[in-house]
Design a protein around this motif. Structure first.
Motif, PDB file in Angstrom:
ATOM      1  N   GLU B 507      29.952  51.968  78.141  1.00  0.00           N
ATOM      2  CA  GLU B 507      29.351  51.809  76.815  1.00  0.00           C
ATOM      3  C   GLU B 507      27.865  52.145  76.845  1.00  0.00           C
ATOM      4  N   GLU B 508      27.197  51.626  77.869  1.00  0.00           N
ATOM      5  CA  GLU B 508      25.761  51.888  77.960  1.00  0.00           C
ATOM      6  C   GLU B 508      25.500  53.381  78.128  1.00  0.00           C
ATOM      7  N   CYS B 510      27.317  55.791  77.000  1.00  0.00           N
ATOM      8  CA  CYS B 510      27.558  56.445  75.708  1.00  0.00           C
ATOM      9  C   CYS B 510      26.439  56.148  74.714  1.00  0.00           C
ATOM     10  N   LEU B 511      25.898  54.927  74.744  1.00  0.00           N
ATOM     11  CA  LEU B 511      24.777  54.612  73.856  1.00  0.00           C
ATOM     12  C   LEU B 511      23.562  55.448  74.238  1.00  0.00           C
ATOM     13  N   GLU B 512      23.315  55.574  75.545  1.00  0.00           N
ATOM     14  CA  GLU B 512      22.121  56.320  75.965  1.00  0.00           C
ATOM     15  C   GLU B 512      22.280  57.821  75.794  1.00  0.00           C
ATOM     16  N   CYS B 514      24.396  59.160  73.721  1.00  0.00           N
ATOM     17  CA  CYS B 514      24.743  59.384  72.317  1.00  0.00           C
ATOM     18  C   CYS B 514      26.099  60.106  72.164  1.00  0.00           C
ATOM     19  N   ALA B 515      27.143  59.421  72.591  1.00  0.00           N
ATOM     20  CA  ALA B 515      28.486  59.970  72.444  1.00  0.00           C
ATOM     21  C   ALA B 515      29.426  58.885  71.916  1.00  0.00           C
ATOM     22  N   GLY B 541      23.698  63.608  68.349  1.00  0.00           N
ATOM     23  CA  GLY B 541      22.653  63.282  69.314  1.00  0.00           C
ATOM     24  C   GLY B 541      22.889  63.838  70.706  1.00  0.00           C
TER      25      GLY B 541
END
Lengths: 568, 568
Positions: B507-508, B510-512, B514-515, B541
């Motif tokens: 998750e982290e 993907c957050l960083e 941007c997916a 992003g």
């Protein structure tokens, strides 16, 4: 994520202001939480006039301490347009050290969420507001604005624009909920169920490239829009106007640290003379957002070359006022005179071309010929600035030698209707103070006795220079207005007319060419001033600027939303 | 502006749907007004299955009449991936005639306001919805999608994405009120009062550059977002998928004309083989917005060269699924098998790289080695596609020879875990139908016996090709995921894990980076599918796309707001 006590306090303290700002941008009625009057300060923790002046004086000749990583030198060299050598030095950063350090705090800042980021921004603005008297001197002695203007435009009005950006940023982020349960019916079978989480994520590091004339007013929207949407912000001030933004960075870092975040989320990029670090920073891969105010040439360069970043530019334009007819001749003349004089015409919103029919205009005091209108306007400006004390309070100082050179050259462009006058500022004898020049040009004349009228009125002549351009008719004025906006852009358009038909034609031109229009201003509102929460500054739709302050488009692409979905 | 009776009717008819859409994008709960089941059509004015087929058949071999200005030729040459020569010709435009003509109606369309534009768009979508059975055949015989997918993705799901864009466009435009009275107190003096009017104005002409695989689904968001914000829209379909968008243009023009607007607000730009008009159109000064779906190369070219326009691109990416552990091994395998097979993997959202620890994974049926997981997945795909009728219904046809060539080359890239199988479609014997290939690669191996594993899994291999990439660990998988998203972009990321720690780490990432992430899908929702009003398609992003479908940023810059203020 559970808010810590400090965050709770900030929410309790600032949420009502945020809600009022959200309501104001929705209704666009008048609102501001930042008092305009200098006497409103000095209580409840804000600096009084004397305290603000003392705080400013204490900064002179010293180091502005900002404890940010990668400082390899101390640089500075600001000389006030009023003649004072500020003698302040600022940290010069090794950007290969500073930029990586600015990333360390981004996860906690992202995870804090939109509301916490908003109230931290509001706390930064509150502390700046409390020091408005100090900032006023900082803005005055970097921009050359007279004190009252530096106080208002550099203080409450700039803070309003910052708060407006925070409100837009907050609203944009909460349009998507944090979470959703999605249940899709499948006839007789069990429904499909997904648990979805949505997180606004920042783009990266945002770069704010400040300008000389309005360091805070033009700097705050981008700074706060980027910070409120989760980005780290690197502030690169204009080398002649570092102090107001350096103080801002200092306050932001202090508030961030107190709220439990990494202060390196906001940092300063001061530069050595001629270093030109904006160009270097602008194409760094870490820089994903750029806000820029300044020359068209560099703005165009940024738009073409900083492809890795979202680029928001306010460049230059040629602002037009059409003078077709009025039912308040005197009010029109004083309103225009004030607009031309304020801050020596050194606003991106100051009218440059006054288009006046060569056959004259109708007024409440009878018809006036083109020559009469120009002479009366010249007289009105002359009257407004006749008293040196009032002139100094209105004009401020010429910000740099280029403006002075343009002013001096302007009288060679055509017949001078009002000559510029040199004024002494008794408090600051070294200040360069000049009244505006008004030059007559002819919209139908291209080359005449060596002059090129069209080249003159179709170039931006930033500073206290206006052209009274004779046009054939209202129709011709609208045609020239359209061409000017199309080719050169415009931050503002003004018009005076009592004809509904002419008004409609000017309105249509502004709608089609995408320029903001002020009609028949004769009182205490001026074409060059906009109010946050209500007026848009620029349109973002003509060559003068690719963004408007402030709207959804100004904030919506500063972050992205990442969705994580899983079976429920 | 007073609405005419037709507009009133459209508002009465469609406002409730618009309001539901506005609510759906706010809550992101499941909602759709467009039925997914083919049997839901055939009543209340919509075409039945038979009528839709007959309508499609009637189009074959004829001219698709669009009465737009500047037609200088009739062009066409679509051959269905299922082998039918469509034989349909479309107007070819002289753009120097067509583009100016598209401007004629812009003022009335602008003045109609956001609500009227929204309901006109909803009427266009309603008429398209009524012809969903006809559009299904048009999409099937241009994209190569099997009928049911063409029906759903090309019909209701595309219409949902169009409606979603209209809802966002409407919401964005009404964030600023039409008018405001601004009253600023002045102490003892009279307040300053201004009357302000705010008008959303279009940017100009928007260009939609369609793709071969999802002409409606990927075309509608940009088309309707631009039209709803007041722009004229020129639709340039992919030369192999003209029909679905040409029909769309026809419907849009019909509705616009009936509602009293200029039909030339929407027009078609069909092209001769090899004409490449997208490149010519993209840099025309009249084109101020571009929506593009297709190759990275041309998307990057547009972003770099169409500086006069707002450019929204969906390009290509490399989609990853991390397979770390699962508590539903069977469900995981069938879910993945379906994702890899649907439309022969010819979706921008199809997983390409399956990252599997070389030491195996934990499952509810005991530990499985890397080889077992790959073999079981191969078996699962084999089972799903074992029956030719079901395989044809799922796979559709290979859309073009390039995809076929890539599929054939893929087996040379490593050890083949599942070979592609040729399937005959009894209804369309000329169709090229292939099952997916799964190739084993090693994430730690760069060059090996002439193969370059890294080059393979870090390139997009669009089509029915997946790589089972052996990785050292979950940590290694996350590292490779991050690198892939950073360098190549991703429209989707999937992951299977029972470990909270691993899930958090993915998750982290993907957050960083941007997916958009789908976690542990084992049922009837697949990583390659997104639902309008709830899921974002792409993030905007990472390098795969610079915009997401659909959010505020997708619509906010398609119009600008012009303010006209005057003394009250």
């Amino acid at each position: 994520m559970a808010a810590d006590p400090t965050t709770h306090e900030l929410i309790a303290k600032h949420r009502p202001t945020l809600d009022q700002a959200l309501e104001a941008i929705r209704t666009r009625a008048y609102w501001s939480p930042h008092p305009e009057h200098p006497k409103a300060y000095g209580e409840n923790g804000s600096l009084s006039a004397g305290e603000g002046k003392a705080a400013f004086d204490a900064l002179l000749g010293g180091r502005l301490a900002i404890d940010q990583p990668g400082t390899d030198d101390w640089v500075g060299g600001e000389v006030s347009p009023f003649g004072i050598d500020l003698g302040i030095t600022y940290p010069h950063a090794d950007i290969d050290v500073l930029l990586p350090a600015m990333k360390a705090g981004r996860r906690a800042w992202r995870d804090a969420g939109a509301e916490t980021r908003a109230v931290v921004c509001l706390e930064i603005l509150k502390r700046i507001s409390d020091r408005t008297h100090e900032f006023a001197h900082a803005v005055m002695h970097t921009s050359g604005q007279a004190f009252m203007m530096a106080f208002q435009a550099g203080g409450p009005h700039a803070q309003d624009r910052g708060l407006e950006a925070v409100a837009y940023a907050y609203a944009e982020q909460v349009r998507t909920p944090d979470a959703a349960e999605w249940t899709k019916p499948q006839g007789k079978r069990d429904p499909l169920v997904l648990d979805k989480r949505f997180t606004p994520v920042p783009r990266g590091i945002a770069l704010v490239i400040g300008c000389n004339t309005f360091p805070t007013w033009n700097g705050y929207p981008g700074l706060f829009a980027s910070l409120a949407t989760g980005n780290a912000v690197l502030v690169k001030p204009h080398p002649r106007a570092v102090l107001p933004l350096a103080l801002t960075v200092q306050v932001a870092r202090e508030v961030l640290a107190e709220a439990g975040f990494d202060p390196n989320l906001v940092a300063l990029a001061a530069e050595r003379p001629g270093e030109g670090i904006a160009k270097t920073l602008a194409v760094r891969p870490e820089i994903r957002i750029i806000d820029y105010t300044g020359s068209t040439a560099f703005g165009d360069w940024l738009e073409a070359n900083a492809g890795q970043a979202q680029v928001y530019t306010e460049k230059a334009g040629v602002n037009t006022v059409i003078v077709e007819s009025t039912d308040n001749y005197k009010g029109m003349l004083s309103n225009l005179a004030f607009s031309l004089s304020l801050y020596s015409g050194q606003m991106c919103t100051t009218p440059q071309n006054l288009l006046i029919p060569r056959d004259g205009i109708g007024t409440d005091t009878g018809p006036k010929s083109y020559d009469e209108v120009v002479a009366d306007l010249a007289q009105s400006v002359g009257g407004l600035l006749g008293d040196d004390a009032r002139a100094n309070a209105l004009l401020g100082a010429i910000v740099n030698p280029d403006v002075k050179a343009r002013l001096e050259a302007a009288s060679g462009l055509g017949e001078v209707a009002l000559a510029s006058r040199e004024i002494t500022n008794p408090d600051f004898p070294k200040a360069t103070v000049r009244t505006p020049v008004i030059v007559k040009l002819d919209g139908a004349r291209k080359y005449w006795e060596g002059a090129d009228d069209e080249a003159a009125y179709l170039s931006e002549c930033f500073g206290p220079v206006s052209f009274a351009v004779a046009v054939d008719s209202a129709e011709d004025a609208v045609r020239l207005l359209r061409r000017t906006v199309q080719e050169k852009g415009a931050m503002t358009v003004g018009a005076y007319t009592t004809s509904q038909e002419v008004a409609a034609s000017i309105e249509e031109a502004c709608l089609e060419e995408c320029a903001q229009l002020s009609l028949n201003l004769t009182g205490g509102v001026y074409v060059n001033q906009t109010a946050a929460f209500s007026d848009f500054h620029g349109s973002g739709g003509n060559p003068a600027a690719n963004a408007a302050l402030c709207d959804g488009a100004f904030v919506a692409n500063r972050f992205r939303v990442v969705e994580v979905r899983r079976e429920g």
